[in-house]
Write a protein that holds these residues in place. Structure first.
Motif, mmCIF file in Angstrom:
data_model
loop_
_atom_site.group_PDB
_atom_site.id
_atom_site.type_symbol
_atom_site.label_atom_id
_atom_site.label_comp_id
_atom_site.label_asym_id
_atom_site.label_seq_id
_atom_site.Cartn_x
_atom_site.Cartn_y
_atom_site.Cartn_z
ATOM 1 N N LEU A 176 0.512 -0.885 -0.237
ATOM 2 C CA LEU A 176 -0.250 0.053 0.361
ATOM 3 C C LEU A 176 0.617 1.515 -0.214
ATOM 4 N N PRO A 177 1.864 1.306 0.814
ATOM 5 C CA PRO A 177 2.577 2.612 0.908
ATOM 6 C C PRO A 177 3.783 2.573 -0.592
ATOM 7 N N ALA A 178 4.199 1.622 -0.908
ATOM 8 C CA ALA A 178 4.461 1.759 -2.810
ATOM 9 C C ALA A 178 3.757 2.589 -3.341
ATOM 10 N N ALA A 179 1.709 2.174 -3.271
ATOM 11 C CA ALA A 179 1.120 2.197 -4.403
ATOM 12 C C ALA A 179 1.293 3.310 -4.250
ATOM 13 N N ARG A 180 0.684 4.096 -3.005
ATOM 14 C CA ARG A 180 0.317 5.285 -2.764
ATOM 15 C C ARG A 180 1.124 6.088 -3.555
ATOM 16 N N GLU A 181 2.697 6.490 -3.201
ATOM 17 C CA GLU A 181 3.704 6.893 -4.079
ATOM 18 C C GLU A 181 3.446 7.078 -5.601
ATOM 19 N N PHE A 182 3.605 5.493 -5.952
ATOM 20 C CA PHE A 182 3.776 5.702 -7.525
ATOM 21 C C PHE A 182 2.082 5.845 -7.917
ATOM 22 N N ILE A 183 1.412 6.426 -7.649
ATOM 23 C CA ILE A 183 0.245 6.948 -7.640
ATOM 24 C C ILE A 183 0.143 8.887 -7.983
ATOM 25 N N GLY A 184 0.901 8.600 -6.665
ATOM 26 C CA GLY A 184 1.271 10.125 -6.068
ATOM 27 C C GLY A 184 1.687 10.491 -7.568
ATOM 28 N N PHE A 185 3.103 10.003 -7.427
ATOM 29 C CA PHE A 185 3.916 9.839 -9.392
ATOM 30 C C PHE A 185 3.150 10.189 -10.218
ATOM 31 N N VAL A 186 1.807 9.732 -10.387
ATOM 32 C CA VAL A 186 1.389 9.383 -12.006
ATOM 33 C C VAL A 186 0.555 10.822 -11.977
ATOM 34 N N ARG A 187 -0.267 11.093 -10.810
ATOM 35 C CA ARG A 187 -0.525 12.055 -10.597
ATOM 36 C C ARG A 187 0.277 13.687 -11.119
ATOM 37 N N SER A 188 1.295 13.814 -9.799
ATOM 38 C CA SER A 188 2.448 14.278 -10.761
ATOM 39 C C SER A 188 2.693 15.017 -12.226
ATOM 40 N N LEU A 189 2.561 14.061 -13.163
ATOM 41 C CA LEU A 189 2.695 13.927 -14.726
ATOM 42 C C LEU A 189 1.660 14.601 -14.719
ATOM 43 N N ALA A 202 -13.937 -7.257 -2.174
ATOM 44 C CA ALA A 202 -13.794 -6.020 -1.035
ATOM 45 C C ALA A 202 -12.937 -5.848 -0.521
ATOM 46 N N PRO A 203 -12.293 -6.605 0.295
ATOM 47 C CA PRO A 203 -10.571 -5.933 0.768
ATOM 48 C C PRO A 203 -9.588 -5.440 -0.157
ATOM 49 N N ASP A 204 -9.314 -5.970 -1.366
ATOM 50 C CA ASP A 204 -9.228 -5.748 -2.259
ATOM 51 C C ASP A 204 -9.229 -4.527 -3.066
ATOM 52 N N LEU A 205 -10.284 -3.785 -2.981
ATOM 53 C CA LEU A 205 -10.666 -3.030 -4.019
ATOM 54 C C LEU A 205 -10.914 -1.582 -2.888
ATOM 55 N N GLU A 206 -10.952 -2.245 -1.370
ATOM 56 C CA GLU A 206 -10.962 -1.330 -0.054
ATOM 57 C C GLU A 206 -9.201 -1.184 -0.537
ATOM 58 N N ASN A 207 -8.911 -2.218 -0.279
ATOM 59 C CA ASN A 207 -6.605 -1.293 -0.707
ATOM 60 C C ASN A 207 -6.531 -0.154 -2.035
ATOM 61 N N LEU A 208 -7.288 -0.226 -3.143
ATOM 62 C CA LEU A 208 -7.466 0.497 -4.690
ATOM 63 C C LEU A 208 -8.024 1.214 -3.832
ATOM 64 N N ARG A 209 -8.790 1.250 -3.151
ATOM 65 C CA ARG A 209 -9.316 2.700 -2.997
ATOM 66 C C ARG A 209 -8.631 3.693 -1.979
#
Length: 299
Positions: free
Chosen positions: A28-41, A62-69
């Motif tokens: 999850l921390p890595a996913a947040r970082e990567f999505i933040g990088f995508v947003r910055s682009l 449901a649990p996997d969708l919650e992580n993605l959300r």
């Protein structure tokens, strides 16, 4: 922090993190970082509102969708999560031809088989938004081919030094199923000496890994439909995703279905597969009502 190809190029000095596993958020921390990088682009000033349509593997629980959300909500102002095969079908659809009686609309009576890196997603499309019963997710895809190829190479050349990135690249550049059409060599280091070793047959063996499960899943998914609808769907199976580019895989899947008695089965490749999901996502973004978008605070 390095991302993507830049991170791979510097891998000797980095601790590489993979945000997704089997197409799902696992770090999850890595996913947040990567999505933040995508947003910055997308919005480098950090002030613009950014809304996102994101594809998920078929039938995500449901649990996997919650992580993605969670990962999306940390970076986007609003978002929608849509099954990736449905986005691919919308991306394939040519709205200019919908009134042509000869045009086969991929959103109606087709089966999308999306062969990605972490998962292979199948979805029956019958003109409406797919339900869970219309979808199957095989948690085996391109990454599993890489793993299988590495195992085969290590078995044949036990003293060779391998890196996952090198194995992935040789597969992506030379992937095929069926008889080998050319000789493929790979530069490997054995006992400190560089050598070029033949890996053609090993690539073919590894790439066939997915075919039996795809065929079984196609059959199982078709059985969930009425016979008349199943016949139409099996005659319009569309492969997409990176794994669809494995040379010979549409023909092999089609032939296996014929051998099982599905004589009307037809398997085709979607054109321009890299853009399909994003093109479908843009269509969804334009069609979605304001109240359908998820807010981070409410997700």
């Amino acid at each position: 922090i390095f991302y993507g190809e830049e991170a791979i190029a510097q891998r000797r000095w980095l601790d590489l993190k993979w945000p997704l596993d089997k197409g799902l958020v696992r770090d999850l921390p890595a996913a947040r970082e990567f999505i933040g990088f995508v947003r910055s682009l997308i919005a480098s000033n950090g002030k613009s509102e950014v809304w996102a349509v994101v594809g998920s593997p078929a039938h995500t629980d449901a649990p996997d969708l919650e992580n993605l959300r969670d990962a999306l909500g940390s970076n986007f102002d609003r978002f929608l999560i849509v099954p990736e095969p449905f986005l691919a079908a919308l991306g394939i659809r040519d709205e200019a031809k919908l009134n042509d009686p000869k045009y086969s609309d991929p959103v109606k009576n087709s089966m999308i088989v999306d062969i990605g890196a972490g998962s292979t997603d199948l979805c029956n499309l019958q003109g409406f938004y797919p339900t869970g019963n219309d979808q199957v997710c095989i948690h085996k895809a391109g990454n599993d081919i890489d793993l299988k190829l590495r195992q085969l190479i290590e078995r044949k050349y036990p003293d060779a030094k391998l890196h996952n990135v090198s194995v992935t690249r040789v597969k992506e550049e030379n992937s095929f199923v069926g008889p080998a059409k050319k000789k493929v060599t790979m530069k490997l280091t054995i006992h400190g000496k560089p050598r070029e070793l033949e890996v053609s047959d090993l690539i073919g063996q590894a790439c066939e890994l997915l075919v039996p499960e795809i065929v079984d899943s196609v059959m199982a998914l078709a059985k969930r439909c009425e016979q008349e609808i199943a016949d139409l769907i099996l005659a319009n199976i569309i492969l997409t995703g990176g794994g669809s580019q494995i040379s010979g895989i549409p023909e092999m899947i089609e032939n296996r279905l014929h051998e099982l008695g599905i004589e009307g089965a037809k398997v085709t490749l979607a054109a321009d597969y890299k853009m399909l999901v994003s093109r479908g996502a843009l269509k969804v973004a334009k069609m979605a009502r304001d109240d359908q978008w998820q807010h981070p605070s409410l997700s």
